[in-house]
Design an enzyme around this catalytic site. Structure first.
Site, PDB file in Angstrom:
ATOM      1  CD  GLU A 133      -1.749  -2.363   1.655  1.00  0.00           C
ATOM      2  OE1 GLU A 133      -0.571  -2.607   1.973  1.00  0.00           O
ATOM      3  OE2 GLU A 133      -2.669  -3.199   1.791  1.00  0.00           O
TER       4      GLU A 133
ATOM      5  CG  PHE B 260      -9.714  -9.729  11.068  1.00  0.00           C
ATOM      6  CD1 PHE B 260      -8.446 -10.082  11.511  1.00  0.00           C
ATOM      7  CD2 PHE B 260      -9.978  -9.778   9.712  1.00  0.00           C
ATOM      8  CE1 PHE B 260      -7.471 -10.479  10.613  1.00  0.00           C
ATOM      9  CE2 PHE B 260      -9.006 -10.181   8.811  1.00  0.00           C
ATOM     10  CZ  PHE B 260      -7.746 -10.536   9.268  1.00  0.00           C
ATOM     11  CD  GLN B 261      -7.383  -7.352   7.392  1.00  0.00           C
ATOM     12  OE1 GLN B 261      -8.276  -7.158   6.580  1.00  0.00           O
ATOM     13  NE2 GLN B 261      -6.184  -7.812   7.030  1.00  0.00           N
TER      14      GLN B 261
ATOM     15  CE  LYS C 125     -17.772  -6.913   3.729  1.00  0.00           C
ATOM     16  NZ  LYS C 125     -16.651  -7.558   3.064  1.00  0.00           N
TER      17      LYS C 125
ATOM     18  CG  MET D 220      22.505  12.685   3.500  1.00  0.00           C
ATOM     19  SD  MET D 220      23.610  13.818   2.631  1.00  0.00           S
ATOM     20  CE  MET D 220      22.539  14.399   1.313  1.00  0.00           C
TER      21      MET D 220
END
Lengths: 163, 563
Positions: free
Chosen positions: B50, B112-113, B162, B477
């Site tokens: 993602e 969940f999630q 949802k 760097m």
């Protein structure tokens, strides 16, 4: 570093308080007091925040507040003709020998006794910041067991001139 | 007729002109995925992480000027977008990120999630929404796009439970959009423009500082016109590169920590600094108390919070960069038509040219492959015409210094947040926006590995993105800081254990090249650039090369370490 009372009108949507509080904590600004409630307009909440800062910090606070998408308008009441009142509850130690003096002090400051027990009293006080500070100082000698303050509510005075 | 939330969402996206969705599936968004095949004009690009989706949408947005859009699931799908959102937020890039969410009745139950993505992303988005009722969905999407692209642009997240996506209602598209609490100031105040014009007339050593706002507001033409007509030398921040052509006679390079000697010296000498769409980041100003010590400062910015946040300015101009610049030029034309600007500033420009000759951007050649030489060669081979994406580190600064950016939206780089792993997915987004342009990533071997999984996305979509790896097997760097500021105590910066980038490219079905000697550099780069495939070029550069000039953090801009 000066004390400023800021008034904020904001959309009443979920999470709007944390948008404002998160802004203060995320940018390292101070919040001394905060309160919020409905305004005269449906869906709009009115919040008051007391903060400290020099001119530069207050300028940033005001700009950042007005940038928050849910904030309709933020106003700094410093140097404006505004009325300001704060309420507090004080639970003081009130043994028999002190009661007379406590009640006299309550009267002088136009406070109210809202609860009494054998050795404690709850006193309600209303006033501006300076008045409440003075009341606190006076009651300290009896012993303050508990303190709750609302933080100031503020409102701009109406224009006195008649057109 | 009643429609589902999923239908309304996709219809709304199309009405907003969306063509591409960068996404990754998950349980909470399967209803949306199920609706997508019915709309072939909405192309879904399946990424491999993602974070890659958000950077790709960001690269698409920077290159095209349109809003980049992502679709990810709830929980980890949503949290993986956070770095991408913060990157876009720092650089004011318009994005709409759609996250799935557990059904409203489960919110708060640690389902969940489930994650409070609104709480998590509040400080790193311009605004965010949770849609709690399908009847507000279309309006919310409309508002999200309006917020993302207007004023100071930025990322907006919309959280979609949802059940809301499954629920049905009549579709009503709000044609007009206005928010009582949000009215960005586009039109600058005439008085401030007049003061700016007067200051320009009074100045003898004016200097333009171009920021990312010039690119975002499409002000490049107006800025170039002003610089030419009034004969004002031009410098830029990292985000402003491309806002003024590097081939121009009035161009003096980037300012700041790794800015050119000429540009930084000009900042110390100018008596009127015109800062256009930059926010005076600490990497630009160095020590604040010593910044532009001789200058009156004009600061043009659409975001009032940028003004006097870091630097005190004498003439603030709140407004759109393009409108402000056009306004200033209009006043100068009307009021000071007879001024010989060129003659007036001739001596000042000669000073700048002198500094440029005295201390040019350069490096010592020693037969090894110098990273700066790689960028120069890339510049020559592409004629400055490529879209160049970078990661963050030494290679980013060398790209900024040695590639001649000629047009706006040709450099994609994480300027504010400094996000390693940004470049490759951003280039994928840019290539999808411009299938026929050359899109080149300049990456370090360290930062490329942060989002290297997107190789699969590039190959799957047959994108001819070129990844040039300045491979020094160091996090260069930080190694440079350790060398110069921590007495050579190198710790945790050696990246000697690394994959064979050529084989790795091949394993994904891409092409891989390696450059090990200086004489191979040009022919191999040319070959890679001509290839129609996704290509990695592993260039083994001098390991301990440093970026110069270098103003150590907290030092003043005139305390530059030079080559």
């Amino acid at each position: 570093m000066k004390r400023h009372v800021i008034s904020i009108l904001m959309e009443n949507e979920p999470g709007v308080l944390s948008r404002v509080c998160g802004l203060f904590s995320g940018r390292g600004f101070n919040i001394e007091t905060i309160n919020a409630g409905p305004s005269n307009e449906e869906g709009v909440h009115h919040m008051n925040i007391t903060t400290f800062g020099d001119d530069y910090i207050i300028e940033q606070i005001m700009k950042q507040l007005n940038k928050v998408v849910s904030v309709i308008k933020a106003t700094d009441y410093e140097d404006s003709p505004a009325v300001e009142r704060e309420m507090m509850f004080l639970k003081v130690q009130a043994e028999a020998p002190d009661r007379g003096e406590i009640l006299r002090t309550v009267e002088v400051f136009r406070c109210k006794v809202v609860d009494v027990s054998p050795n404690e009293m709850i006193i309600e006080a209303t006033g501006n910041h300076e008045k409440l500070e003075a009341i606190l100082t006076l009651f300290q000698r009896f012993g303050i067991k508990e303190l709750a303050r609302t933080g100031p509510l503020a409102m701009l005075r109406s224009k006195k001139k008649v057109n | 007729m009643k429609q589902t939330g999923a239908w309304i969402l996709l219809e709304s996206l199309q009405r907003e002109g969306v063509e591409l969705l960068f996404g990754y599936p998950g349980g909470a968004i399967t209803d949306i995925l199920d609706e997508l095949p019915k709309r072939p004009e909405l192309r879904h690009i399946l990424v491999r992480h993602e974070q890659g989706a958000v950077h790709a949408a960001d690269g698409y947005a920077r290159a095209s000027g349109k809003v980049g859009v992502c679709l990810v699931t709830s929980g980890p799908g949503a949290t993986n977008t956070v770095t991408g959102l913060a990157t876009a937020n720092c650089d004011s890039i318009p994005l709409v990120v759609l996250t799935g969410q557990v059904p409203t009745k489960l919110i708060g139950n640690d389902a969940f999630q489930e994650v409070d993505i609104i709480g998590i992303t509040r400080p790193c988005t311009k605004h965010n929404y949770i849609v709690e009722d399908v009847r507000t969905l279309a309006r919310t999407i409309r508002e999200a796009f309006h917020l993302a692209r207007s004023g100071r642009p930025g990322p907006v997240l919309v959280d979609l439970p949802k059940d809301v996506i499954q629920d049905v209602t009549e579709f009503v598209w709000p044609e007009d959009i206005s928010l009582r609490s949000y009215n960005p100031t586009y039109k600058p105040h005439m008085n401030q423009l007049r003061k700016t014009a007067e200051a320009l007339d009074a100045a003898s050593r004016p200097l333009l500082l171009v920021g990312g706002g010039v690119i975002l507001s499409n002000a490049s033409a107006a800025l170039t016109e002003l610089a030419h007509r009034l004969s004002i030398p031009v410098t830029a921040t990292l985000m402003g590169l491309g806002g003024f052509p590097a081939s121009d006679d009035l161009w003096f390079g980037m300012v700041g920590m790794h800015g050119s000697y000429a540009a930084n010296t000009a900042l110390n000498t100018t008596d009127l600094l015109l800062c256009v769409g930059a926010r005076f980041d600490d990497r630009v100003t160095g020590k604040l108390s010593a910044f532009a010590p001789n200058a009156k400062i004009v600061h043009i910015d659409i975001d009032p919070t940028s003004i006097r946040k870091n630097v005190q300015v004498q003439i603030p101009v709140v407004g759109d960069c393009r409108l402000s610049l056009e306004g200033i030029l209009g006043i100068c034309d009307a009021k000071y038509a007879d001024r010989d600007w060129k003659g007036r500033h001739a001596e000042w420009i000669a000073d700048l040219k002198g500094w440029m000759q005295e201390r040019p951007l350069t490096f010592h050649e020693n037969g090894n492959i110098k990273p700066q030489q790689v960028i120069r060669t890339l510049n020559e081979l592409t004629g400055g015409d490529a879209i160049v994406a970078t990661d963050v580190g030494q290679h980013q600064m060398w790209t900024a210094q040695f590639y001649d950016f000629l047009t706006p939206r040709s450099l994609l780089t994480s300027g504010g947040l400094g996000t390693m792993g940004y470049g490759f997915p951003a280039a994928i987004g840019a290539q999808l926006a411009f299938p026929d342009r050359k899109v080149v990533v300049v990456a370090g071997d360290g930062s490329l590995q942060m989002n290297i999984q997107e190789l699969a996305t590039a190959v799957a979509n047959r994108l001819p993105v070129k990844v040039v790896i300045l491979n020094n097997r160091y996090l260069g760097m930080v190694r440079q800081f350790q060398e110069l500021l921590y007495e050579h105590r190198y710790y945790a910066t050696n990246m000697d254990a690394q994959p064979d980038f050529v084989k790795l490219a091949e394993a994904y079905g891409a092409e891989g090249f390696r450059v090990e000697t200086a004489d191979q550099l040009r022919p191999v780069l040319a070959k890679a650039l001509a290839s129609p495939a996704t290509t990695f070029v592993d260039v083994r550069v001098e390991r301990e090369e440093n970026v110069y000039p270098f103003v150590p953090s907290g030092a003043a801009l005139n305390e530059m370490l030079l080559v």
